[in-house]
Design an enzyme around this catalytic site. Structure first.
Site, PDB file in Angstrom:
ATOM      1  N   LEU A 140      37.417  38.164  30.953  1.00 65.37           N
ATOM      2  CA  LEU A 140      38.490  37.190  31.129  1.00 65.37           C
ATOM      3  C   LEU A 140      38.039  35.755  30.882  1.00 65.37           C
ATOM      4  O   LEU A 140      38.831  34.829  31.005  1.00 65.37           O
ATOM      5  CB  LEU A 140      39.083  37.324  32.531  1.00 65.37           C
ATOM      6  CG  LEU A 140      39.645  38.713  32.850  1.00 65.37           C
ATOM      7  CD1 LEU A 140      40.091  38.799  34.305  1.00 65.37           C
ATOM      8  CD2 LEU A 140      40.798  39.057  31.919  1.00 65.37           C
ATOM      9  N   GLY A 176      33.003  38.975  32.482  1.00 64.75           N
ATOM     10  CA  GLY A 176      32.996  38.178  31.255  1.00 64.75           C
ATOM     11  C   GLY A 176      34.191  38.384  30.363  1.00 64.75           C
ATOM     12  O   GLY A 176      34.489  37.540  29.517  1.00 64.75           O
ATOM     13  N   PRO A 219      35.610  38.732  39.431  1.00 65.58           N
ATOM     14  CA  PRO A 219      36.958  38.183  39.235  1.00 65.58           C
ATOM     15  C   PRO A 219      37.259  37.803  37.790  1.00 65.58           C
ATOM     16  O   PRO A 219      38.424  37.595  37.446  1.00 65.58           O
ATOM     17  CB  PRO A 219      36.966  36.950  40.135  1.00 65.58           C
ATOM     18  CG  PRO A 219      35.536  36.522  40.177  1.00 65.58           C
ATOM     19  CD  PRO A 219      34.748  37.800  40.185  1.00 65.58           C
ATOM     20  N   LEU A 220      36.230  37.730  36.962  1.00 67.14           N
ATOM     21  CA  LEU A 220      36.431  37.459  35.532  1.00 67.14           C
ATOM     22  C   LEU A 220      36.145  38.692  34.688  1.00 67.14           C
ATOM     23  O   LEU A 220      35.880  38.592  33.487  1.00 67.14           O
ATOM     24  CB  LEU A 220      35.550  36.279  35.088  1.00 67.14           C
ATOM     25  CG  LEU A 220      35.883  34.949  35.783  1.00 67.14           C
ATOM     26  CD1 LEU A 220      34.926  33.849  35.339  1.00 67.14           C
ATOM     27  CD2 LEU A 220      37.323  34.539  35.520  1.00 67.14           C
ATOM     28  N   GLY A 221      36.211  39.860  35.321  1.00 63.09           N
ATOM     29  CA  GLY A 221      36.039  41.089  34.566  1.00 63.09           C
ATOM     30  C   GLY A 221      34.704  41.188  33.857  1.00 63.09           C
ATOM     31  O   GLY A 221      34.629  41.675  32.732  1.00 63.09           O
ATOM     32  N   TYR A 240      19.874  43.386  44.482  1.00 59.83           N
ATOM     33  CA  TYR A 240      19.841  42.503  43.315  1.00 59.83           C
ATOM     34  C   TYR A 240      18.402  42.095  43.037  1.00 59.83           C
ATOM     35  O   TYR A 240      17.782  41.379  43.811  1.00 59.83           O
ATOM     36  CB  TYR A 240      20.705  41.259  43.543  1.00 59.83           C
ATOM     37  CG  TYR A 240      22.166  41.547  43.819  1.00 59.83           C
ATOM     38  CD1 TYR A 240      22.720  42.796  43.577  1.00 59.83           C
ATOM     39  CD2 TYR A 240      23.002  40.554  44.339  1.00 59.83           C
ATOM     40  CE1 TYR A 240      24.059  43.044  43.837  1.00 59.83           C
ATOM     41  CE2 TYR A 240      24.340  40.798  44.593  1.00 59.83           C
ATOM     42  CZ  TYR A 240      24.860  42.047  44.349  1.00 59.83           C
ATOM     43  OH  TYR A 240      26.185  42.288  44.624  1.00 59.83           O
TER      44      TYR A 240
END
Length: 323
Positions: A210, A208, A204-206, A57
């Protein structure tokens, strides 16, 4: 903040962690250094104790950022980082690389950047077919005995490799992409439950989707990893609109956000599952953390299970390609 045990062999962490990649790029320009520091410090103040980073990163700058921000609270937080690739200074990932000497070199460099004497959770991020996984696990086991690493974990792997590694050095966690939109293969979920391993849900929110902030009209800037991914094409986002509308309706019924519902659904899937959504906005961070207090009724959980039903479980090869 609610706490969760990362499986039988892992540490206790906040029920929601923080994925830190986006602070150093990946979705466009890196966040201003001062703002990124404040976001990490805000996360600690809000009760987050689990932070996910990697040498890739930035590259390398994300670990240094965490080292600076978390130094005052180092004994109160769990930092996870990763090895598994030969990385150029420009961030190019080359072939997978998990030779013992490479692992040791990565660990020493990560310890310096993180300004710490130990890594809490060390992931193999990419499987190296040139190095037997038993040799990789044995190398990490030696680092644990030396006190440089506390727990071993794997990301973007497959059940057979995970099982073989676990027999040498028990795994604290497996990390994979897991959301309402993209789900692991059933064999993976069965394996972590069988072996009592923690499950860390990245994206976990795809990325952005979701959060309710993306639709077929969204434009991704240069440097945004989503720009060239087919699943974020205008046609695919348009196809997902009905499922997103149903998610929005459920969220409205709880006076919650789409992101909160998506995270609450995940938290209900497995007691040792910890999502690590990324966020560079303090308000979004607070919103995400509130999902730990949202309890969805069984009927709604079942309805959410069926959302995005036309989407396939994400194969391990695909997860490795976009990691």
């Amino acid at each position: 903040m609610l706490q969760r045990q990362l499986g039988q062999f892992g540490p206790q962490v906040s029920a929601l962690g923080l994925g830190c990649m986006g602070l150093s790029g990946g979705y466009g320009r890196p966040v201003n250094h001062g703002d990124a520091l404040r976001q990490l410090q805000s996360a600690v103040e809000m009760g987050v104790s689990f932070f996910d980073t990697a040498e890739a990163y930035g590259p390398f700058t994300n670990e240094a950022l965490l080292g600076q921000a978390l130094a005052p609270v180092r004994d109160k937080v769990v930092i996870a980082t990763k090895f598994g690739s030969q990385i150029s200074r420009d961030g190019t990932l080359h072939a997978p690389q998990s030779r013992p000497d490479h692992i040791r070199g990565v660990v020493e460099a990560s310890l310096t950047r993180l300004d710490t004497d130990h890594i809490d959770i060390l992931y193999q991020d990419r499987f190296d077919p040139q190095v037997p996984i038993e040799e990789v696990a044995g190398t990490v086991q030696a680092l644990i005995k030396e006190g440089k690493v506390r727990y071993f974990a794997m990301a973007n792997s497959c059940p057979d490799i995970i099982r073989r590694a676990h027999q040498v050095q028990p795994l604290a966690a497996v990390q994979c992409e897991y959301s309402l939109w993209q789900r692991p293969e059933p064999q993976m979920l069965a394996l972590v439950a069988e072996l009592a391993i923690g499950l860390v849900a990245c994206r976990p929110l795809g990325q952005g989707l979701l959060s309710g902030l993306l639709d077929q009209h969204s434009h991704f800037r240069r440097g945004d990893v989503r720009r060239d991914q087919p699943r974020f094409s205008r046609a695919n986002l348009q196809q997902l609109a009905p499922s997103l509308a149903r998610l929005h309706a459920i969220a409205e019924g709880h006076r919650a956000s789409c992101a909160q519902v998506a995270l609450a659904w995940l938290l209900a899937r497995y007691p040792a599952l910890v999502p690590v959504p990324g966020s560079s906005n303090p308000q979004h961070l607070a919103e995400n953390l509130a999902a730990t207090r949202l309890v969805l009724p069984e009927a709604e959980l079942a309805l959410l299970d069926g959302l995005f039903a036309t989407e396939q479980s994400l194969p391990n090869e695909a997860m490795m390609a976009i990691a």
